[in-house]
Motif scaffolding. Structure first.
Motif, PDB file in Angstrom:
ATOM      1  N   GLY A 265       0.229  19.921   6.820  1.00  0.00           N
ATOM      2  CA  GLY A 265      -1.007  19.339   7.345  1.00  0.00           C
ATOM      3  C   GLY A 265      -0.904  19.040   8.834  1.00  0.00           C
ATOM      4  O   GLY A 265      -1.857  19.267   9.593  1.00  0.00           O
ATOM      5  N   ILE A 266       0.256  18.546   9.263  1.00  0.00           N
ATOM      6  CA  ILE A 266       0.462  18.282  10.686  1.00  0.00           C
ATOM      7  C   ILE A 266       0.407  19.578  11.487  1.00  0.00           C
ATOM      8  O   ILE A 266      -0.210  19.644  12.565  1.00  0.00           O
ATOM      9  N   ALA A 267       1.032  20.631  10.953  1.00  0.00           N
ATOM     10  CA  ALA A 267       1.013  21.918  11.645  1.00  0.00           C
ATOM     11  C   ALA A 267      -0.413  22.450  11.781  1.00  0.00           C
ATOM     12  O   ALA A 267      -0.808  22.970  12.835  1.00  0.00           O
ATOM     13  N   THR A 268      -1.220  22.301  10.720  1.00  0.00           N
ATOM     14  CA  THR A 268      -2.614  22.743  10.769  1.00  0.00           C
ATOM     15  C   THR A 268      -3.412  21.936  11.785  1.00  0.00           C
ATOM     16  O   THR A 268      -4.218  22.493  12.553  1.00  0.00           O
ATOM     17  N   ALA A 269      -3.189  20.623  11.812  1.00  0.00           N
ATOM     18  CA  ALA A 269      -3.898  19.768  12.766  1.00  0.00           C
ATOM     19  C   ALA A 269      -3.532  20.131  14.200  1.00  0.00           C
ATOM     20  O   ALA A 269      -4.397  20.161  15.089  1.00  0.00           O
ATOM     21  N   VAL A 270      -2.249  20.418  14.456  1.00  0.00           N
ATOM     22  CA  VAL A 270      -1.816  20.805  15.804  1.00  0.00           C
ATOM     23  C   VAL A 270      -2.493  22.110  16.221  1.00  0.00           C
ATOM     24  O   VAL A 270      -2.955  22.257  17.360  1.00  0.00           O
ATOM     25  N   PHE A 271      -2.592  23.070  15.280  1.00  0.00           N
ATOM     26  CA  PHE A 271      -3.249  24.347  15.582  1.00  0.00           C
ATOM     27  C   PHE A 271      -4.717  24.142  15.938  1.00  0.00           C
ATOM     28  O   PHE A 271      -5.213  24.691  16.928  1.00  0.00           O
TER      29      PHE A 271
END
Length: 359
Positions: A13-19
């Motif tokens: 989820g953090i990776a998706t938010a950063v993207f």
């Protein structure tokens, strides 16, 4: 030992938010790199084929780049100015076309002769509105695409990025593979392979189909003698990735223009319609089976939804990443469905596994 599902969901989820945040704040800066990466991805199979024929990666990349530059220059010098000129001419002639339509309808429906008729007033204003707004709309489309960043920087950076990414594509994929979580690497490779297959079949295949159909429609309409045939063919080919929509919109527009230009010549009107009938036959029986194949693609509704959402949220850059993101989400959704169907939540408790006391 693998991380718990909750922990994994948190990190993904953090990776998706950063993207998404990067796309939101740095979309203008990322545009040339996204375009360059997309070009490199599209040309990688051609580079691999040249390598199998004995060329080195450097030679294959150089040859492809030179051919691509030549095609771009040819389009910029010959084709794009013709399309812009015909589009401007179509907008300029819109009032006359709608005036002739109004006169034609007035002959068939005398009530339209009333100056206070709502339909008459609407027909009178549509042409003027298109003339007034059409040129501004076309100009805004081009300016929004090229005005995101400096056009000179865009034109210079994209070919450089595409060249180096195409040159090092296999190395980049290999390095990314070494960074995958070891416990999940096989499943991630499987999902990534399915995403690549979907993109290869749909994006590469459909872009090729759209290009061929656009050329076919444009050349066919121009040979028939239809005014604005080039821009109508371009529009029809551009939206042919949505089944039947491109042919219907292009066909209605072409036949409508043919009715005004060739009124009283049914053979010429029939020839214009025949161009689109032949295009649909070519697409359904030759192009799509050969270039797209039977692999799973993207549903038109899902594709339009993704384009609308990403275009609204992230602008022009969002529309560029909408298709790969939609393809990725579709593959992940199918993977999740497979996992669900193999779980106890879906299957329930087998009869053989029922406790002996339950009879």
């Amino acid at each position: 030992m693998a991380l718990p599902v909750r922990e994994q969901a948190k990190y993904w989820g953090i990776a998706t938010a950063v993207f998404l945040l990067a796309l939101w704040y740095l979309g203008d800066v990322m545009l040339p790199f996204i375009v360059g990466g997309a070009i490199a991805y599209g040309l990688d199979p051609l580079a691999d084929r040249l390598e199998r024929m004995g060329a080195s990666r450097v030679v294959a990349t150089t040859v492809i780049s030179l051919v691509a530059i030549f095609v771009f220059i040819l389009m910029a010098v010959l084709i794009i100015p013709m399309i812009v000129s015909q589009a401007a001419g179509l907008f300029e002639s819109a009032p006359d076309l709608f005036a002739r339509l109004r006169d034609f309808l007035s002959e068939r429906f005398p009530d339209l002769g009333d100056a206070n008729s709502t339909l008459r007033q609407s027909l009178s204003s549509i042409g003027a509105t298109i003339q007034e707004r059409g040129g501004a709309f076309a100009q805004s489309v081009f300016s929004s695409a090229l005005g995101v960043i400096n056009a000179v920087v865009f034109i210079v950076v994209v070919p450089v990025v595409a060249f180096y990414m195409l040159l090092d594509w296999d190395n980049l994929v290999a390095k990314i593979d070494t960074l995958l979580p070891r416990d999940h690497a096989p499943q991630i490779r499987r999902i990534a392979g399915e995403i690549d297959k979907t993109l290869a079949s749909f994006v590469r295949g459909q872009l090729t189909v759209c290009s061929i159909l656009g050329v076919f429609y444009a050349v066919g309409l121009m040979l028939v003698g239809l005014q604005f045939g080039l821009v109508v063919g371009f529009i029809a080919g551009l939206i042919s990735f949505i089944p039947y929509v491109g042919a219907v919109i292009g066909g209605v527009l072409a036949v409508g223009l043919a009715l005004f230009q060739f009124w009283g010549e049914p053979a010429m009107i029939g020839a214009v319609a025949a161009v689109f009938v032949a295009g649909q036959f070519l697409e359904g029986n030759v192009l799509t089976p050969k270039l797209v194949g039977e692999s799973v693609g993207l549903h038109p509704v899902w594709l339009m939804f993704a384009l609308s959402v990403f275009g609204t949220l992230f602008g022009f850059v969002g529309m560029l990443v909408a298709v790969p993101v939609a393809a990725s989400l579709g593959v992940v959704a199918r993977f999740g469905t497979e996992q669900y169907r193999s779980s106890l939540l879906y299957k329930g408790l087998d009869r053989d596994e029922e406790p002996e006391g339950d009879t």
